[in-house]
Design an enzyme around this catalytic site. Structure first.
Site: not given
Length: 356
Positions: A44-45
């Site tokens: 996940f960014d």
């Protein structure tokens, strides 16, 4: 007899893609839906994905030795950041505007990727960015300043250090609100069989650790430059095999393209991210991710079931036809019946709901 075998997989894929779209998940092809069902890890960014991507200034700290005031530090930062579209820069500008503070005039501004920026004001060089940039600028960080910064970072805040020439004058702390669905999403992903959830961020280790702990991520990678995300994704693919990457920005596009499945936030995502991604979560609803993974697993399971059904009927009809047990009429009935069975089995996906 080949009809059931030929229809089993495409009928399942069509039903799966349709059910995904009905629930706010845009899947760009059957292969991507199947790959969702194979995932072992998801990266996940942070900004705009785990968080809302709308940080706000929480603290303006001025170091006594500099002789500056909080309002002056904020005005200086707002002037330098006014030309940037980065969420952190815009947060500083909004904070100054809210307080009615004028933005300082800058003669020139240079962006320093992954570190901050350099500006010139009244003939003096202004440095705004992370601690690494301060070290490059030759600004001395006192032990008291460092302790104060570490305290802010421990609460999950992002810091912007500010120096003029080689004198450290202060820092600005910013915090981005976490998505309320982030923690439940991580829990649901673990229950669905995704054992590894990893956050990728340019934030420092302390801040990243606080956020990862709060929402239940298994791992995190901090202090990343934009180009580092691609390297991390490639390493994760080698380590776990099937890895998804979810992000929303231009900087995420290379990582999205190199993941097994690239997933973009559909509402907040940039055009480049949406174009590159294989899957888009419409409405920026992170809670749809466990649904998408579960639907991918269900799709793969039904494809396997349909293959067994069609191949089983083919084998049965070959044996019974060779031994003369069934006539051509009965064989046709079984043939057409198996086609209807696999299509009906595939259509079960139209009623798929995430298990809670």
């Amino acid at each position: 007899m080949i009809c059931a075998l030929a229809l089993g997989t495409p009928a399942t894929i069509l039903a799966g893609v349709a059910q995904a779209a009905r629930n706010g998940v845009l899947v760009k092809g059957g292969a991507h839906l199947e790959n969702l069902g194979r995932l072992k890890a998801i990266a996940f960014d942070k900004t705009g994905t785990v968080t809302h991507g709308k940080p706000e200034v929480t603290d303006v700290v001025v170091f006594p030795a500099s002789g500056w005031k909080e309002a002056d530090v904020l005005s200086l930062a707002a002037g330098a950041e006014s030309r940037s579209a980065h969420p952190l820069a815009q947060a500083v500008v909004r904070s100054a505007q809210t307080q009615g503070l004028p933005a300082s005039v800058m003669d020139e501004v240079e962006s320093l990727t992954g570190r901050g920026l350099r500006a010139v004001s009244n003939g003096k060089t202004v440095w705004i960015g992370n601690q690494k940039l301060m070290e490059e600028a030759g600004a001395l960080i006192s032990p008291d300043a460092l302790n104060h910064a570490q305290s802010l970072q421990g609460s999950g805040k992002t810091l912007m250090w500010i120096a003029m020439d080689k004198t450290l004058i202060g820092l600005i702390a910013l915090a981005d609100t976490l998505r309320t669905e982030a923690a439940p999403t991580m829990k649901a992903l673990k229950q669905s069989g995704v054992a590894h959830t990893i956050m990728l961020t340019g934030d420092n280790t302390r801040s990243a650790s606080a956020i990862a702990s709060e929402i239940g991520l298994t791992e995190f990678r901090a202090d990343l430059m934009p180009e580092d995300k691609l390297t991390v994704i490639r390493d994760l693919v080698k380590e776990y095999g099937q890895v998804a990457m979810i992000g929303d920005g231009v900087n995420d596009a290379p990582a999205l393209a190199n993941a097994t499945v690239g997933i973009a936030m559909g509402g907040a995502g940039t055009d480049v991210a949406l174009e590159t991604a294989d899957v888009a979560l419409m409405g920026d609803d992170l809670s749809k991710l466990p649904f998408a993974v579960g639907l991918g697993r269900a799709t793969r399971a039904i494809i396997v079931q349909n293959l067994f059904i069609s191949l089983g009927v083919i084998a049965l009809l070959i044996i019974t036809s060779l031994t003369g047990i069934v006539s051509i009429g009965i064989a046709i009935i079984f043939h057409e019946g198996s086609t209807l069975v696999v299509v009906a089995n595939a259509l079960r996906l139209l009623g798929y709901q995430e298990r809670r």
